[in-house]
Enzyme design. Structure first.
Site, PDB file in Angstrom:
ATOM      1  CD  GLN A  75      -7.193  -4.036   4.333  1.00 30.75           C
ATOM      2  OE1 GLN A  75      -8.155  -4.706   4.739  1.00 30.75           O
ATOM      3  NE2 GLN A  75      -7.354  -2.818   3.835  1.00 30.75           N
TER       4      GLN A  75
ATOM      5  CE  LYS B  79      -7.916   0.488   5.657  1.00 25.37           C
ATOM      6  NZ  LYS B  79      -8.446   0.783   4.318  1.00 25.37           N
TER       7      LYS B  79
ATOM      8  CG  HIS C 283      -1.931   0.994   1.333  1.00 27.30           C
ATOM      9  ND1 HIS C 283      -1.666   2.310   1.648  1.00 27.30           N
ATOM     10  CD2 HIS C 283      -3.282   0.914   1.175  1.00 27.30           C
ATOM     11  CE1 HIS C 283      -2.801   2.990   1.676  1.00 27.30           C
ATOM     12  NE2 HIS C 283      -3.792   2.172   1.381  1.00 27.30           N
TER      13      HIS C 283
ATOM     14  CG  ASP D 247      -0.087  -1.961   6.296  1.00 24.04           C
ATOM     15  OD1 ASP D 247      -1.023  -2.036   7.110  1.00 24.04           O
ATOM     16  OD2 ASP D 247      -0.206  -1.460   5.160  1.00 24.04           O
TER      17      ASP D 247
ATOM     18  CB  CYS E 201      -3.833   3.417  -1.750  1.00 29.98           C
ATOM     19  SG  CYS E 201      -4.979   4.797  -1.650  1.00 29.98           S
TER      20      CYS E 201
END
Length: 438
Positions: free
Chosen positions: A198, A221, A124, A195, A363
């Site tokens: 998700q 999220k 991302h 990251d 993105c």
């Protein structure tokens, strides 16, 4: 209001499960929200926690009044809750931010001088762009290739280094081998930032067990859309780095010279923080933990299998994948449809069927371009000509899902708590209809 299908004694619901939306012809239909990867709906326990905090809402950390003391206690408790949720080490910093992008940029500002970041082109933009000095790696052909590439890149770098990688792709949902990558990073004296934006809505994360140095994720999220995110990890770089924001709370004393807080948390949380966002984020962590990961994962995998099998049965629909159909993934599936731009598919699904999906490049422009082979795979020749006209007239941003480089985009369907079989079947049926019109 319907209850999410979860095989577990503890059931949790999201707000908006009874939302109705207008479709072509003026009818109202129940909304099929398949856009969780962009922003998940609010969990009812999260809304309740914010509502409970509002009557006594006040300033934090510097007030002597009862409301201020109570709000401060709730804010600091949220920090402890998030630390426990990700299995952080007792001495790890938990810094509240706006979102994952903000958290990643904060860490980028705190890197020791001369640090080189190693980052895959599959990331991302939040992970791809913030680094003053970076080595970018091509999309790996398989998970072991990702480990090999990181190994070689880190071995060639002198000085401080940071490996940056996602835990679950926001484009394909595929899970990355973060434990193996952490091992490689540490073998070369590097640190790793994961990251987890998700991952954490779909899977349990244990920072300590995986031996991660830093993780970042967003409340919006994680069913807590109140404008908070978090960076969790080792204190030393954060305590020594330049304060991310300079102002009240970040300083211990201001006179002829400025004495900044050595403690990483106040040092990077200047000004009045987003207290309600932190409370909401912690409430989401508590709610997911109470619901139970086994039940959540089992239900998600059942629905994802139903979705992917349905898509595979439609001629002209092509799922995007980096590592093949059998690689484990969370509830995210991206695809293209022959004869249509991604924006045309998304608009038809919304306007005719009451289905919300995402279109564009999410993105992650380099990654989506790689997956699509930088071709017009999902469009007819007529569509390509139309897009060329749009480029000349400056309308490409509207037709191509918000991507200004004129290349093809994809459609992304993503699920979570509140997703149902009916939502999946409605999407599959709608795509059958669209494919038949070509």
């Amino acid at each position: 209001m319907s209850v999410a299908t979860i095989s577990h004694p503890v059931q949790v619901k999201v707000l908006g499960e009874d939302l109705e939306v207008p479709v072509k012809g003026g009818r109202l239909v129940s909304y099929a929200n398949l856009d969780y990867a962009a922003s998940a709906p609010c969990l009812e326990p999260v809304s309740a926690a914010v509502a409970a905090a509002l009557p006594a809402y006040s300033s934090v950390h510097r007030g002597a009044g009862y409301a201020s003391q109570l709000t401060t206690a709730r804010y600091e408790q949220a920090r402890h809750t998030v630390r426990a949720f990700v299995g952080a080490r007792p001495d790890d910093a938990v810094i509240f931010t706006r979102n994952t992008t903000d958290a990643t940029n904060l860490l980028a500002r705190c890197l020791p001088e001369g640090t080189t970041a190693v980052v895959f082109d599959t990331e991302h933009h939040a992970s791809l762009l913030p680094w003053p000095q970076a080595v970018r790696l091509a999309p790996p052909a398989f998970p072991g290739e990702a480990v090999r590439q990181a190994d070689e890149a880190l071995a060639a770098i002198e000085g401080p280094k940071l490996l940056v990688v996602t835990a679950a792709s926001n484009v394909t949902g595929e899970l990355w081998p973060i434990a193996a990558l952490a091992h490689i990073a540490h073998r070369h004296g590097a640190r790793i930032l994961v990251d987890a934006a998700q991952l954490v809505p779909h899977r349990r994360l244990n920072l300590t067990a995986l031996d991660l140095d830093y993780v970042a994720f967003s409340g919006h999220k994680l069913y807590a859309p109140f404008g908070a995110g978090v960076l969790v990890g080792r204190r030393d770089w954060l305590s020594e780095g330049e304060p991310y924001l300079k102002g009240g709370g970040a300083v211990k004393a201001v006179a002829d010279t400025i004495e900044w807080h050595e403690d990483a948390e106040p040092r990077h949380e200047a000004g009045t923080p987003n207290v309600l966002g932190a409370i909401a984020l912690a409430a989401a962590c508590d709610a997911l933990t109470a619901t139970g990961w086994t039940a959540l994962v089992r239900e998600e995998e059942r629905l994802v299998s139903r979705l992917r099998e349905g898509l595979a049965a439609i001629e002209g629909v092509h799922e995007l994948s980096l590592w093949g159909p059998d690689h484990p993934r969370v509830g995210i599936v991206s695809f293209v449809v022959d004869g249509y731009t991604a924006r045309e598919v998304a608009e038809a699904l919304s306007g005719e069927y009451g289905i919300g999906v995402r279109d564009g490049k999410f993105c992650a422009h380099p990654f989506v371009s790689h997956l699509l082979g930088a071709t017009e795979r999902g469009s007819s020749a007529g569509d390509s000509e139309a897009r060329a006209d749009d480029d000349r007239s400056g309308r490409d941003h509207q037709r191509d899902g918000g991507c200004e480089d004129g290349t093809t985009s994809a459609v992304r369907a993503s699920i979570g708590i509140g997703s149902t079989e009916e939502h999946i079947d409605r999407l599959i049926g709608a795509l059958h209809d669209l494919a038949a019109r070509r």
